[in-house]
Design a protein around this motif. Sequence first.
Motif, PDB file in Angstrom:
ATOM      1  N   GLU A   1       8.032 -27.130  16.232  1.00  0.00           N
ATOM      2  CA  GLU A   1       8.583 -25.777  16.210  1.00  0.00           C
ATOM      3  C   GLU A   1       8.158 -25.073  14.922  1.00  0.00           C
ATOM      4  OE1 GLU A   1      10.464 -24.319  18.742  1.00  0.00           O
ATOM      5  OE2 GLU A   1       9.800 -26.130  19.794  1.00  0.00           O
TER       6      GLU A   1
ATOM      7  N   TRP B   1       9.861 -14.167  20.457  1.00  0.00           N
ATOM      8  CA  TRP B   1       9.369 -15.334  21.174  1.00  0.00           C
ATOM      9  C   TRP B   1       9.547 -16.617  20.363  1.00  0.00           C
ATOM     10  CZ3 TRP B   1       4.825 -11.668  20.932  1.00  0.00           C
ATOM     11  CH2 TRP B   1       4.895 -10.724  21.955  1.00  0.00           C
ATOM     12  N   ARG B   2       9.414 -17.722  21.052  1.00  0.00           N
ATOM     13  CA  ARG B   2       9.418 -19.042  20.424  1.00  0.00           C
ATOM     14  C   ARG B   2       8.052 -19.296  19.781  1.00  0.00           C
ATOM     15  NH1 ARG B   2       8.603 -24.525  23.801  1.00  0.00           N
ATOM     16  NH2 ARG B   2       8.672 -26.035  22.072  1.00  0.00           N
TER      17      ARG B   2
ATOM     18  N   LEU C   1       5.445 -18.236  22.557  1.00  0.00           N
ATOM     19  CA  LEU C   1       5.763 -18.448  23.965  1.00  0.00           C
ATOM     20  C   LEU C   1       6.993 -17.649  24.343  1.00  0.00           C
ATOM     21  CD1 LEU C   1       5.443 -22.360  24.084  1.00  0.00           C
ATOM     22  CD2 LEU C   1       3.615 -20.646  24.214  1.00  0.00           C
TER      23      LEU C   1
ATOM     24  N   ARG D   1       9.782 -18.106  29.474  1.00  0.00           N
ATOM     25  CA  ARG D   1       9.274 -18.956  30.554  1.00  0.00           C
ATOM     26  C   ARG D   1       8.137 -19.862  30.077  1.00  0.00           C
ATOM     27  NH1 ARG D   1       6.984 -16.263  35.025  1.00  0.00           N
ATOM     28  NH2 ARG D   1       6.346 -14.574  33.634  1.00  0.00           N
ATOM     29  N   SER D   2       7.946 -19.928  28.765  1.00  0.00           N
ATOM     30  CA  SER D   2       6.905 -20.738  28.136  1.00  0.00           C
ATOM     31  C   SER D   2       5.506 -20.204  28.425  1.00  0.00           C
ATOM     32  CB  SER D   2       6.998 -22.213  28.577  1.00  0.00           C
ATOM     33  OG  SER D   2       6.298 -23.049  27.678  1.00  0.00           O
ATOM     34  N   GLN D   3       5.411 -18.906  28.739  1.00  0.00           N
ATOM     35  CA  GLN D   3       4.110 -18.278  28.937  1.00  0.00           C
ATOM     36  C   GLN D   3       3.539 -17.883  27.575  1.00  0.00           C
ATOM     37  OE1 GLN D   3       3.290 -18.060  32.392  1.00  0.00           O
ATOM     38  NE2 GLN D   3       5.252 -19.072  32.584  1.00  0.00           N
TER      39      GLN D   3
ATOM     40  N   GLU E   1       0.986 -27.756  25.696  1.00  0.00           N
ATOM     41  CA  GLU E   1       2.410 -27.739  25.360  1.00  0.00           C
ATOM     42  C   GLU E   1       3.103 -26.576  26.065  1.00  0.00           C
ATOM     43  OE1 GLU E   1       6.118 -28.564  23.474  1.00  0.00           O
ATOM     44  OE2 GLU E   1       4.307 -29.789  23.755  1.00  0.00           O
ATOM     45  N   ALA E   2       2.458 -25.432  26.106  1.00  0.00           N
ATOM     46  CA  ALA E   2       3.038 -24.283  26.792  1.00  0.00           C
ATOM     47  C   ALA E   2       3.159 -24.551  28.289  1.00  0.00           C
ATOM     48  CB  ALA E   2       2.181 -23.042  26.553  1.00  0.00           C
TER      49      ALA E   2
ATOM     50  N   GLY F   1       6.031 -26.753  29.395  1.00  0.00           N
ATOM     51  CA  GLY F   1       7.358 -26.155  29.386  1.00  0.00           C
ATOM     52  C   GLY F   1       7.579 -25.091  30.439  1.00  0.00           C
ATOM     53  N   SER F   2       6.541 -24.793  31.220  1.00  0.00           N
ATOM     54  CA  SER F   2       6.668 -23.750  32.239  1.00  0.00           C
ATOM     55  C   SER F   2       7.464 -24.270  33.431  1.00  0.00           C
ATOM     56  CB  SER F   2       5.286 -23.291  32.699  1.00  0.00           C
ATOM     57  OG  SER F   2       4.581 -24.353  33.331  1.00  0.00           O
TER      58      SER F   2
END
Length: 293
Positions: free
Chosen positions: A166, A198-199, A214, A217-219, A237-238, A241-242
Amino acid sequence: MTEVTIRPMRPEDVPAAERLSALSFHELDLRSASPALPEPELRPPHRATMWVARTTHFLQTDPGGSWVAEDDSGMLGVATSYNREKLWCLATYAVLPGLQGRGIGKQLLAAALRHGDGSLRGMIAASSDPKAVRRYRMAGFSLHPQMFLTGSVDRAAIPVIEKVREGSTADIDLMDSIDRRTRGAAHGPDHAVMQSLWRLIVSDTTTGSGYAYLDERSQVQLLAATNRRTAVRLLWEALAGSGDSATVGHLTAANEWALDVGLAARLDVHQEGYLALRRMTLPAPYLHNGAFL
């Protein structure tokens, strides 16, 4: 139509500018929609809030770059732009549906371009609108076709992902360094806004560094790295998480590493829009954002 005035955007203009741009882009999306994809939707409230936040930020950090066109009936068009370390970026460029072709957009773009006269390079995430694309080319921008990936991720294809953590505000200097290496200019103050929206994930090893923003929705909203191996790690990784579906946008020919990841994940490839560049090469490894670029 009464006489059109082109003037600098003010903070109180931002909500109306958001609705104008939403209507304009929705009309374009409907005109250019592929029957193989879901029907385009008008910008939802949560994305409208994000649009207002980022445009307010651009006004605060570079107030001379944003303009509106209006007449006695109200706002007719909008252009928002900004400079970052000698890189000029066009974030939004829109005219009300039904008013295109009357010279409003030409005047707005001219005002925004003048703001970038002192910058060495230029960058625009362009739609497929023929009139806008023509103006960008006539302004000296090279047009690089874009692809995007979409579909359901093949979970069996996802590799073991390591060395991704993170991110935080402590990573801004690192990210600015990566930005300068990939696109020739740091995002600088934009990172604080992107982190609020965003993350942030980061990969920082002895062999390479990179980061990605991201959404919920991890996009991927933006991805930059010093080498392809790190970029591939972040994209996987993205995708991991989708949810039921994933979309990866803004792929250029210089970023085939992302295309290869998407194909390995069993996503479908489509084409949409252009990355318009002036006096710069295609950024790589890099997946740009439509507004923050």
